[in-house]
Motif scaffolding. Sequence first.
Motif, PDB file in Angstrom:
ATOM      1  N   GLY A  10       1.853   7.257   6.916  1.00 32.73           N
ATOM      2  CA  GLY A  10       1.585   8.230   5.871  1.00 32.73           C
ATOM      3  C   GLY A  10       0.135   8.623   5.690  1.00 32.73           C
ATOM      4  N   HIS A  11      -0.819   7.986   6.417  1.00 37.59           N
ATOM      5  CA  HIS A  11      -2.225   8.348   6.287  1.00 37.59           C
ATOM      6  C   HIS A  11      -2.462   9.739   6.871  1.00 37.59           C
ATOM      7  CE1 HIS A  11      -2.442   3.850   6.698  1.00 37.59           C
ATOM      8  NE2 HIS A  11      -3.104   4.041   5.565  1.00 37.59           N
ATOM      9  N   ASN A  71       0.838  -1.190   0.000  1.00 37.30           N
ATOM     10  CA  ASN A  71       0.000   0.000   0.000  1.00 37.30           C
ATOM     11  C   ASN A  71       0.880   1.249   0.000  1.00 37.30           C
ATOM     12  OD1 ASN A  71      -2.676   1.219   0.235  1.00 37.30           O
ATOM     13  ND2 ASN A  71      -1.970   1.907   2.238  1.00 37.30           N
ATOM     14  N   PRO A  72       0.793   2.068  -1.036  1.00 39.25           N
ATOM     15  CA  PRO A  72       1.633   3.273  -1.054  1.00 39.25           C
ATOM     16  C   PRO A  72       1.114   4.309  -0.062  1.00 39.25           C
ATOM     17  CG  PRO A  72       0.160   3.278  -2.936  1.00 39.25           C
ATOM     18  CD  PRO A  72      -0.043   1.956  -2.220  1.00 39.25           C
ATOM     19  N   ALA A  73       2.015   4.966   0.627  1.00 39.51           N
ATOM     20  CA  ALA A  73       1.619   6.033   1.543  1.00 39.51           C
ATOM     21  C   ALA A  73       1.035   7.186   0.732  1.00 39.51           C
ATOM     22  CB  ALA A  73       2.824   6.511   2.346  1.00 39.51           C
ATOM     23  N   PRO A  74      -0.079   7.768   1.188  1.00 31.92           N
ATOM     24  CA  PRO A  74      -0.639   8.911   0.489  1.00 31.92           C
ATOM     25  C   PRO A  74       0.365  10.061   0.417  1.00 31.92           C
ATOM     26  CG  PRO A  74      -2.198   8.038   2.079  1.00 31.92           C
ATOM     27  CD  PRO A  74      -0.896   7.357   2.333  1.00 31.92           C
ATOM     28  N   THR A  75       0.264  10.828  -0.645  1.00 32.04           N
ATOM     29  CA  THR A  75       1.170  11.965  -0.837  1.00 32.04           C
ATOM     30  C   THR A  75       0.416  13.286  -0.778  1.00 32.04           C
ATOM     31  OG1 THR A  75       0.916  11.739  -3.235  1.00 32.04           O
ATOM     32  CG2 THR A  75       2.817  10.642  -2.215  1.00 32.04           C
ATOM     33  N   TRP A  76      -0.757  13.288  -0.136  1.00 31.52           N
ATOM     34  CA  TRP A  76      -1.579  14.491  -0.039  1.00 31.52           C
ATOM     35  C   TRP A  76      -0.757  15.656   0.475  1.00 31.52           C
ATOM     36  CZ3 TRP A  76      -2.952  18.152   3.428  1.00 31.52           C
ATOM     37  CH2 TRP A  76      -4.050  18.943   3.115  1.00 31.52           C
ATOM     38  N   PRO A  77      -0.864  16.836  -0.073  1.00 30.65           N
ATOM     39  CA  PRO A  77      -1.866  17.269  -1.054  1.00 30.65           C
ATOM     40  C   PRO A  77      -1.493  16.987  -2.503  1.00 30.65           C
ATOM     41  CG  PRO A  77      -0.600  19.156  -0.319  1.00 30.65           C
ATOM     42  CD  PRO A  77      -0.100  17.970   0.460  1.00 30.65           C
ATOM     43  N   ASP A  78      -0.321  16.435  -2.761  1.00 29.62           N
ATOM     44  CA  ASP A  78       0.045  16.018  -4.116  1.00 29.62           C
ATOM     45  C   ASP A  78      -0.898  14.881  -4.525  1.00 29.62           C
ATOM     46  OD1 ASP A  78       1.152  14.865  -6.388  1.00 29.62           O
ATOM     47  OD2 ASP A  78       3.132  14.557  -5.526  1.00 29.62           O
ATOM     48  N   PRO A  79      -1.616  14.999  -5.639  1.00 24.77           N
ATOM     49  CA  PRO A  79      -2.606  13.989  -6.010  1.00 24.77           C
ATOM     50  C   PRO A  79      -2.023  12.691  -6.577  1.00 24.77           C
ATOM     51  CG  PRO A  79      -2.507  15.679  -7.688  1.00 24.77           C
ATOM     52  CD  PRO A  79      -1.590  16.125  -6.572  1.00 24.77           C
ATOM     53  N   THR A  80      -0.707  12.547  -6.606  1.00 30.09           N
ATOM     54  CA  THR A  80      -0.108  11.331  -7.159  1.00 30.09           C
ATOM     55  C   THR A  80      -0.670  10.084  -6.486  1.00 30.09           C
ATOM     56  OG1 THR A  80       1.910  12.570  -7.598  1.00 30.09           O
ATOM     57  CG2 THR A  80       2.069  10.169  -7.663  1.00 30.09           C
ATOM     58  N   VAL A  81      -0.722  10.082  -5.159  1.00 32.69           N
ATOM     59  CA  VAL A  81      -1.364   9.004  -4.393  1.00 32.69           C
ATOM     60  C   VAL A  81      -2.352   9.695  -3.454  1.00 32.69           C
ATOM     61  CG1 VAL A  81      -1.054   7.056  -2.838  1.00 32.69           C
ATOM     62  CG2 VAL A  81       0.736   7.597  -4.496  1.00 32.69           C
ATOM     63  N   ARG A  91       3.738  13.402  11.586  1.00 33.66           N
ATOM     64  CA  ARG A  91       4.440  14.579  11.082  1.00 33.66           C
ATOM     65  C   ARG A  91       3.406  15.593  10.642  1.00 33.66           C
ATOM     66  NH1 ARG A  91       4.365  14.622   5.523  1.00 33.66           N
ATOM     67  NH2 ARG A  91       3.992  12.592   4.586  1.00 33.66           N
ATOM     68  N   LEU A  92       3.713  16.853  10.872  1.00 37.05           N
ATOM     69  CA  LEU A  92       2.831  17.947  10.478  1.00 37.05           C
ATOM     70  C   LEU A  92       2.904  18.120   8.968  1.00 37.05           C
ATOM     71  CD1 LEU A  92       0.994  20.317  11.346  1.00 37.05           C
ATOM     72  CD2 LEU A  92       3.082  21.691  11.547  1.00 37.05           C
ATOM     73  N   VAL A  93       1.745  18.159   8.312  1.00 35.66           N
ATOM     74  CA  VAL A  93       1.683  18.342   6.869  1.00 35.66           C
ATOM     75  C   VAL A  93       1.287  19.777   6.528  1.00 35.66           C
ATOM     76  CG1 VAL A  93       0.524  17.606   4.739  1.00 35.66           C
ATOM     77  CG2 VAL A  93       1.137  15.909   6.473  1.00 35.66           C
ATOM     78  N   SER A  94       0.305  20.317   7.253  1.00 32.32           N
ATOM     79  CA  SER A  94      -0.173  21.659   6.957  1.00 32.32           C
ATOM     80  C   SER A  94      -0.861  22.239   8.190  1.00 32.32           C
ATOM     81  CB  SER A  94      -1.157  21.610   5.782  1.00 32.32           C
ATOM     82  OG  SER A  94      -1.650  22.885   5.484  1.00 32.32           O
ATOM     83  N   ASP A  95      -0.489  23.473   8.550  1.00 29.00           N
ATOM     84  CA  ASP A  95      -1.079  24.073   9.747  1.00 29.00           C
ATOM     85  C   ASP A  95      -1.719  25.432   9.488  1.00 29.00           C
ATOM     86  OD1 ASP A  95       1.112  25.700   9.437  1.00 29.00           O
ATOM     87  OD2 ASP A  95       1.877  25.423  11.451  1.00 29.00           O
ATOM     88  N   ASP A  96      -2.081  25.715   8.274  1.00 30.37           N
ATOM     89  CA  ASP A  96      -2.619  27.039   7.953  1.00 30.37           C
ATOM     90  C   ASP A  96      -4.117  27.007   7.632  1.00 30.37           C
ATOM     91  OD1 ASP A  96      -2.421  25.711   5.558  1.00 30.37           O
ATOM     92  OD2 ASP A  96      -1.364  27.303   4.499  1.00 30.37           O
ATOM     93  N   HIS A  97      -4.885  26.271   8.444  1.00 32.30           N
ATOM     94  CA  HIS A  97      -6.312  26.089   8.156  1.00 32.30           C
ATOM     95  C   HIS A  97      -7.221  26.606   9.262  1.00 32.30           C
ATOM     96  CE1 HIS A  97      -5.063  23.706   4.745  1.00 32.30           C
ATOM     97  NE2 HIS A  97      -4.302  23.009   5.552  1.00 32.30           N
ATOM     98  N   GLY A  98      -6.750  27.467  10.132  1.00 35.65           N
ATOM     99  CA  GLY A  98      -7.602  28.023  11.177  1.00 35.65           C
ATOM    100  C   GLY A  98      -7.878  27.050  12.304  1.00 35.65           C
ATOM    101  N   THR A  99      -9.024  26.372  12.237  1.00 38.00           N
ATOM    102  CA  THR A  99      -9.434  25.499  13.340  1.00 38.00           C
ATOM    103  C   THR A  99      -9.031  24.039  13.157  1.00 38.00           C
ATOM    104  OG1 THR A  99     -11.609  25.127  12.359  1.00 38.00           O
ATOM    105  CG2 THR A  99     -11.404  26.968  13.909  1.00 38.00           C
ATOM    106  N   TRP A 100      -8.187  23.736  12.197  1.00 43.01           N
ATOM    107  CA  TRP A 100      -7.716  22.357  12.029  1.00 43.01           C
ATOM    108  C   TRP A 100      -6.331  22.350  11.415  1.00 43.01           C
ATOM    109  CZ3 TRP A 100      -7.433  20.926   6.743  1.00 43.01           C
ATOM    110  CH2 TRP A 100      -8.132  21.745   5.863  1.00 43.01           C
ATOM    111  N   ARG A 101      -5.607  21.269  11.703  1.00 48.09           N
ATOM    112  CA  ARG A 101      -4.263  21.060  11.157  1.00 48.09           C
ATOM    113  C   ARG A 101      -4.174  19.639  10.629  1.00 48.09           C
ATOM    114  NH1 ARG A 101      -0.781  23.762  16.106  1.00 48.09           N
ATOM    115  NH2 ARG A 101      -1.700  25.829  15.896  1.00 48.09           N
ATOM    116  N   VAL A 102      -3.391  19.485   9.578  1.00 43.90           N
ATOM    117  CA  VAL A 102      -3.264  18.182   8.921  1.00 43.90           C
ATOM    118  C   VAL A 102      -1.928  17.552   9.294  1.00 43.90           C
ATOM    119  CG1 VAL A 102      -3.276  16.959   6.716  1.00 43.90           C
ATOM    120  CG2 VAL A 102      -4.616  19.074   6.977  1.00 43.90           C
ATOM    121  N   TYR A 103      -1.976  16.262   9.611  1.00 44.78           N
ATOM    122  CA  TYR A 103      -0.796  15.474   9.972  1.00 44.78           C
ATOM    123  C   TYR A 103      -0.801  14.202   9.141  1.00 44.78           C
ATOM    124  CZ  TYR A 103      -1.094  18.527  13.994  1.00 44.78           C
ATOM    125  OH  TYR A 103      -1.173  19.640  14.790  1.00 44.78           O
ATOM    126  N   ALA A 104       0.310  13.513   9.134  1.00 49.25           N
ATOM    127  CA  ALA A 104       0.389  12.168   8.566  1.00 49.25           C
ATOM    128  C   ALA A 104       0.792  11.238   9.702  1.00 49.25           C
ATOM    129  CB  ALA A 104       1.406  12.103   7.441  1.00 49.25           C
TER     130      ALA A 104
END
Length: 120
Positions: A112-113, A59-69, A95-108
């Motif tokens: 990689g999920h 199972n390949p780890a997602p590459t979000w926000p890159d749409p490759t996987v 790992r932190l993926v993105s923290d510029d969303h106000g009331t939520w932050r994205v991690y893996a």
Amino acid sequence: MIGRLGTVVLDCPDPRAAADFYAAVLGLEVIGVEPDWVDIGPAPGGDGPRLSFQLAPDNPAPTWPDPTVPQQLHLDIAVDDIAVAQEKVLALGARLVSDDHGTWRVYADPAGHPFCLTFE
């Protein structure tokens, strides 16, 4: 109603590692272990969510926000204090993926999920 949700299943290369990660994040217990499958949920007799992790060695780890996987699925985890929660999930291997969303932050997670910590 036709049925009820039994569990949410995530494919991953190491089901036990993924289960241990989310059990620690969500305060759940490992409640079932098979060679290719691990369940987490509330302590016996408790009520609450259940997650399962299925062996998928290729199972390949997602590459979000890159749409490759694509991310395929993600969990939103509500927290009271984003700074405290972030420190804890990073210590568990996220790992932190993105923290510029106000009331939520994205991690893996370690596999990689993507998942989000949300707060208001």
